[in-house]
Design a protein around this motif. Structure first.
Motif, short mmCIF file in Angstrom:
data_model
loop_
_atom_site.label_atom_id
_atom_site.label_comp_id
_atom_site.label_asym_id
_atom_site.label_seq_id
_atom_site.Cartn_x
_atom_site.Cartn_y
_atom_site.Cartn_z
N ARG A 29 0.97 -1.35 0.17
CA ARG A 29 -0.07 -0.33 0.11
C ARG A 29 0.94 1.19 -0.21
O ARG A 29 0.02 2.09 -0.53
N ARG A 30 2.44 1.30 0.74
CA ARG A 30 2.87 2.19 0.47
C ARG A 30 3.84 2.15 -0.32
O ARG A 30 3.83 3.55 -1.45
N SER A 31 4.16 1.48 -1.43
CA SER A 31 5.26 1.68 -2.07
C SER A 31 4.67 1.44 -4.26
O SER A 31 5.23 1.11 -4.42
N ARG A 32 3.46 0.13 -3.40
CA ARG A 32 2.81 -0.04 -4.83
C ARG A 32 1.49 0.80 -4.95
O ARG A 32 0.88 -0.19 -4.98
N PRO A 33 1.25 1.99 -5.20
CA PRO A 33 -0.04 1.94 -4.57
C PRO A 33 -1.09 1.54 -6.36
O PRO A 33 -2.62 1.68 -5.77
N ARG A 34 -0.43 1.88 -6.93
CA ARG A 34 -1.38 1.35 -8.20
C ARG A 34 -1.72 -0.31 -8.44
O ARG A 34 -3.16 -0.31 -8.99
N LEU A 35 -0.67 -0.54 -7.67
CA LEU A 35 -1.69 -2.39 -7.89
C LEU A 35 -2.18 -2.56 -6.91
O LEU A 35 -3.02 -3.41 -6.69
N MET A 36 -2.05 -1.64 -5.54
CA MET A 36 -2.56 -1.78 -4.41
C MET A 36 -4.49 -1.63 -5.38
O MET A 36 -5.72 -2.21 -5.19
N ARG A 37 -4.48 -0.17 -5.90
CA ARG A 37 -5.71 -0.21 -6.23
C ARG A 37 -6.62 -0.86 -7.32
O ARG A 37 -8.03 -1.19 -6.82
N ARG A 38 -5.08 -1.88 -8.05
CA ARG A 38 -6.29 -2.89 -8.76
C ARG A 38 -7.00 -4.09 -8.42
O ARG A 38 -7.87 -4.38 -8.16
#
Length: 94
Positions: A29-38
């Motif tokens: 969530r901290r370092s890969r926000p786009r991945l987490m949104r997906r």
């Protein structure tokens, strides 16, 4: 009937994986926000973080089996599956 050592080991291992999966989610969530949104949109966060945690644990154990000290094996596994995972390009594009 009392649980066998194997069952207790499995339960302990699952608890460790669940704890690591929670940490993976915080890191991503901290370092890969786009991945987490997906992953959030696909409702796939828990599956992917548990998978990363399981792979991390398995890799650590595999490396330990080859004589690598635990701290080094765990560090290698964390970088492979948590900090710098080879995420599909599709995950990072959206």
């Amino acid at each position: 009937m009392a649980p066998t050592g194997n069952v207790l080991s499995t339960v302990k291992g699952q608890a460790e994986c669940d704890s690591l999966a929670e940490e993976v989610e915080r890191i991503w969530r901290r370092s890969r926000p786009r991945l987490m949104r997906r992953l959030d949109s696909l409702k796939n966060v828990k599956d992917r973080t548990r998978q990363a945690a399981r792979h991390c644990r398995e890799t650590t154990e595999h490396l330990r089996g080859h004589g690598i000290p635990w701290d080094q094996a765990n560090s290698i596994a964390l970088y492979e599956w948590v900090y710098l995972p080879d995420i599909d390009a599709e995950d990072e594009v959206t």
